[in-house]
Design a protein around this motif. Structure first.
Motif, PDB file in Angstrom:
ATOM      1  N   PHE A 140      -2.943  14.687 -17.423  1.00 20.66           N
ATOM      2  CA  PHE A 140      -3.552  13.794 -16.851  1.00 20.66           C
ATOM      3  C   PHE A 140      -3.830  12.749 -17.859  1.00 20.66           C
ATOM      4  O   PHE A 140      -4.388  11.525 -17.193  1.00 20.66           O
ATOM      5  CB  PHE A 140      -4.673  15.202 -16.230  1.00 20.66           C
ATOM      6  CG  PHE A 140      -5.450  13.909 -15.845  1.00 20.66           C
ATOM      7  CD1 PHE A 140      -5.577  13.620 -14.413  1.00 20.66           C
ATOM      8  CD2 PHE A 140      -7.046  13.669 -16.915  1.00 20.66           C
ATOM      9  CE1 PHE A 140      -6.817  13.374 -14.425  1.00 20.66           C
ATOM     10  CE2 PHE A 140      -7.739  13.293 -16.113  1.00 20.66           C
ATOM     11  CZ  PHE A 140      -8.277  13.177 -14.851  1.00 20.66           C
ATOM     12  N   ASN A 141      -4.580  12.826 -18.703  1.00 17.01           N
ATOM     13  CA  ASN A 141      -4.643  11.975 -20.084  1.00 17.01           C
ATOM     14  C   ASN A 141      -4.113  10.550 -19.260  1.00 17.01           C
ATOM     15  O   ASN A 141      -4.680   9.590 -19.947  1.00 17.01           O
ATOM     16  CB  ASN A 141      -5.118  11.906 -21.210  1.00 17.01           C
ATOM     17  CG  ASN A 141      -6.116  13.096 -21.110  1.00 17.01           C
ATOM     18  OD1 ASN A 141      -7.484  13.187 -20.571  1.00 17.01           O
ATOM     19  ND2 ASN A 141      -6.716  13.561 -21.805  1.00 17.01           N
ATOM     20  N   ALA A 142      -3.055  11.371 -20.070  1.00 18.55           N
ATOM     21  CA  ALA A 142      -1.822   9.884 -20.077  1.00 18.55           C
ATOM     22  C   ALA A 142      -1.214   9.124 -18.545  1.00 18.55           C
ATOM     23  O   ALA A 142      -1.346   7.496 -18.419  1.00 18.55           O
ATOM     24  CB  ALA A 142      -0.163  10.642 -20.469  1.00 18.55           C
ATOM     25  N   TRP A 143      -1.574   9.832 -17.709  1.00 19.33           N
ATOM     26  CA  TRP A 143      -1.353   9.315 -16.014  1.00 19.33           C
ATOM     27  C   TRP A 143      -2.970   8.805 -16.094  1.00 19.33           C
ATOM     28  O   TRP A 143      -2.540   7.764 -15.666  1.00 19.33           O
ATOM     29  CB  TRP A 143      -1.664  10.266 -15.337  1.00 19.33           C
ATOM     30  CG  TRP A 143      -0.607  10.057 -13.806  1.00 19.33           C
ATOM     31  CD1 TRP A 143      -0.153   9.505 -13.327  1.00 19.33           C
ATOM     32  CD2 TRP A 143      -2.486  10.307 -13.082  1.00 19.33           C
ATOM     33  NE1 TRP A 143      -1.214   8.916 -11.706  1.00 19.33           N
ATOM     34  CE2 TRP A 143      -2.592   9.404 -11.635  1.00 19.33           C
ATOM     35  CE3 TRP A 143      -3.954  10.545 -13.296  1.00 19.33           C
ATOM     36  CZ2 TRP A 143      -3.546   9.441 -10.320  1.00 19.33           C
ATOM     37  CZ3 TRP A 143      -5.029  10.017 -12.344  1.00 19.33           C
ATOM     38  CH2 TRP A 143      -4.425   9.205 -10.855  1.00 19.33           C
ATOM     39  N   ASP A 144      -3.807   9.301 -16.358  1.00 17.76           N
ATOM     40  CA  ASP A 144      -4.847   8.960 -16.249  1.00 17.76           C
ATOM     41  C   ASP A 144      -5.362   6.605 -16.744  1.00 17.76           C
ATOM     42  O   ASP A 144      -5.610   5.748 -16.324  1.00 17.76           O
ATOM     43  CB  ASP A 144      -6.136   9.639 -16.559  1.00 17.76           C
ATOM     44  CG  ASP A 144      -7.938   8.530 -16.240  1.00 17.76           C
ATOM     45  OD1 ASP A 144      -7.479   8.194 -15.084  1.00 17.76           O
ATOM     46  OD2 ASP A 144      -8.467   8.503 -17.172  1.00 17.76           O
ATOM     47  N   ALA A 145      -4.765   6.963 -17.985  1.00 20.08           N
ATOM     48  CA  ALA A 145      -4.642   5.741 -18.689  1.00 20.08           C
ATOM     49  C   ALA A 145      -3.172   4.533 -18.769  1.00 20.08           C
ATOM     50  O   ALA A 145      -3.114   3.746 -19.320  1.00 20.08           O
ATOM     51  CB  ALA A 145      -4.495   6.071 -19.840  1.00 20.08           C
ATOM     52  N   ILE A 146      -2.828   5.225 -17.890  1.00 22.38           N
ATOM     53  CA  ILE A 146      -1.444   4.208 -17.122  1.00 22.38           C
ATOM     54  C   ILE A 146      -2.312   2.326 -16.926  1.00 22.38           C
ATOM     55  O   ILE A 146      -1.972   1.624 -17.430  1.00 22.38           O
ATOM     56  CB  ILE A 146      -0.906   4.548 -15.872  1.00 22.38           C
ATOM     57  CG1 ILE A 146       0.395   5.540 -16.315  1.00 22.38           C
ATOM     58  CG2 ILE A 146       0.122   3.422 -14.991  1.00 22.38           C
ATOM     59  CD1 ILE A 146       0.588   6.231 -14.991  1.00 22.38           C
ATOM     60  N   ILE A 147      -3.148   2.700 -16.223  1.00 19.72           N
ATOM     61  CA  ILE A 147      -4.786   1.319 -15.373  1.00 19.72           C
ATOM     62  C   ILE A 147      -5.688   1.832 -15.957  1.00 19.72           C
ATOM     63  O   ILE A 147      -6.235   3.050 -15.688  1.00 19.72           O
ATOM     64  CB  ILE A 147      -4.171   1.658 -14.128  1.00 19.72           C
ATOM     65  CG1 ILE A 147      -2.413   0.604 -13.351  1.00 19.72           C
ATOM     66  CG2 ILE A 147      -5.063   0.327 -13.970  1.00 19.72           C
ATOM     67  CD1 ILE A 147      -2.277   0.586 -11.985  1.00 19.72           C
ATOM     68  N   GLU A 148      -6.892   1.299 -16.209  1.00 20.42           N
ATOM     69  CA  GLU A 148      -7.667   1.360 -16.645  1.00 20.42           C
ATOM     70  C   GLU A 148      -8.726  -0.434 -16.858  1.00 20.42           C
ATOM     71  O   GLU A 148      -8.344  -1.212 -16.820  1.00 20.42           O
ATOM     72  CB  GLU A 148      -8.130   2.077 -17.908  1.00 20.42           C
ATOM     73  CG  GLU A 148      -7.356   1.268 -19.498  1.00 20.42           C
ATOM     74  CD  GLU A 148      -7.871   1.850 -20.557  1.00 20.42           C
ATOM     75  OE1 GLU A 148      -8.473   2.753 -20.867  1.00 20.42           O
ATOM     76  OE2 GLU A 148      -6.707   1.577 -21.720  1.00 20.42           O
ATOM     77  N   LYS A 149      -9.673   0.390 -16.246  1.00 16.18           N
ATOM     78  CA  LYS A 149     -10.533  -0.879 -15.667  1.00 16.18           C
ATOM     79  C   LYS A 149     -11.428  -0.759 -17.161  1.00 16.18           C
ATOM     80  O   LYS A 149     -11.677   0.174 -17.776  1.00 16.18           O
ATOM     81  CB  LYS A 149     -11.457  -0.802 -14.475  1.00 16.18           C
ATOM     82  CG  LYS A 149     -13.019  -1.858 -14.371  1.00 16.18           C
ATOM     83  CD  LYS A 149     -13.820  -1.585 -13.340  1.00 16.18           C
ATOM     84  CE  LYS A 149     -14.685  -2.908 -13.268  1.00 16.18           C
ATOM     85  NZ  LYS A 149     -15.389  -2.353 -12.828  1.00 16.18           N
ATOM     86  N   THR A 150     -11.156  -2.043 -17.703  1.00 14.56           N
ATOM     87  CA  THR A 150     -11.997  -2.110 -19.346  1.00 14.56           C
ATOM     88  C   THR A 150     -13.113  -3.486 -19.005  1.00 14.56           C
ATOM     89  O   THR A 150     -12.610  -4.508 -18.517  1.00 14.56           O
ATOM     90  CB  THR A 150     -11.393  -2.971 -20.208  1.00 14.56           C
ATOM     91  OG1 THR A 150     -10.404  -4.081 -19.928  1.00 14.56           O
ATOM     92  CG2 THR A 150     -10.396  -1.856 -20.471  1.00 14.56           C
TER      93      THR A 150
END
Length: 161
Positions: free
Chosen positions: A1-11
Motif C-alpha cells: 500500500f505504501n509503495a502504491w500510495d507514493a507513486i503520486i503525492e501532493k507536496t
C-alpha cells in the motif's frame, strides 16, 4: 500500500511529485505508464499544479523529451526529477525517454542464468526451466504498450495504513 500510495503525492499547496512510473489515478492527475514496453508516461492533469516527475537512473538525461498537449515543453532538472511549471486542469503531459535493455549473467547457487532486462523489468530468464516460467515474458519485449479503455476509481477518503 505504501509503495502504491507514493507513486503520486501532493507536496505543498500546488506541487505534484511523481516518484514511480506506474499506472495510478489520483485526485490531482492520472498517470499512464507505458513501461516496460516503451519509455513513455502520460500525466493527465485534474488540477492546476507544478509537477516533479522522476526519471529512471538508467536514462540518458539528454534524450528525455516532454510535450504538453502535443507541443514540445521545456523543463528543468532537479536531481533525477524533471520540473514542469504551469500545468492546468485538462493538460496532458507526455514524457518520453529511451528504454535501457541489457542481458545480465548471474551464478545462482552454482547454476548459470542469463536475464534479459528492459528498464527495471526482467523480461526473460534463461535457461528456461520448470522453476522459471514466471520470467518467460516475451510479450514484454514489444516496443508498444497494449492499451484498453478502463474506468478508474479515486477514493474521496484518504487511507492511513
Amino acid at each position: 500500500f505504501n509503495a502504491w500510495d507514493a507513486i503520486i503525492e501532493k507536496t505543498g499547496r500546488k506541487n505534484l511529485r511523481v516518484n514511480m512510473l506506474m499506472n495510478r489515478a489520483s485526485p490531482w492527475a492520472d498517470l499512464d505508464s507505458h513501461l516496460p514496453y516503451e519509455g513513455k508516461v502520460v500525466l493527465k492533469m485534474k488540477k492546476k499544479m507544478r509537477v516533479d516527475l522522476r526519471i529512471p537512473g538508467w536514462t540518458n538525461k539528454s534524450q528525455v523529451t516532454c510535450k504538453r498537449n502535443g507541443k514540445a515543453r521545456d523543463f528543468t532538472w532537479q536531481g533525477d526529477y524533471i520540473h514542469i511549471r504551469g500545468l492546468k486542469k485538462g493538460d496532458e503531459l507526455t514524457v518520453e525517454f529511451p528504454m535501457a535493455e541489457k542481458t545480465v549473467y548471474r551464478d545462482l547457487k552454482g547454476k548459470d542464468y542469463w536475464m534479459d532486462v528492459k528498464g527495471f523489468t526482467v523480461v526473460d530468464l534463461r535457461p528456461h526451466k520448470k522453476i522459471t516460467p514466471i520470467f518467460q515474458r516475451g510479450h514484454l519485449k514489444r516496443d508498444r504498450a497494449p492499451s484498453r479503455d478502463i474506468q478508474r476509481f479515486v477514493s474521496k477518503q484518504d487511507f492511513i495504513w
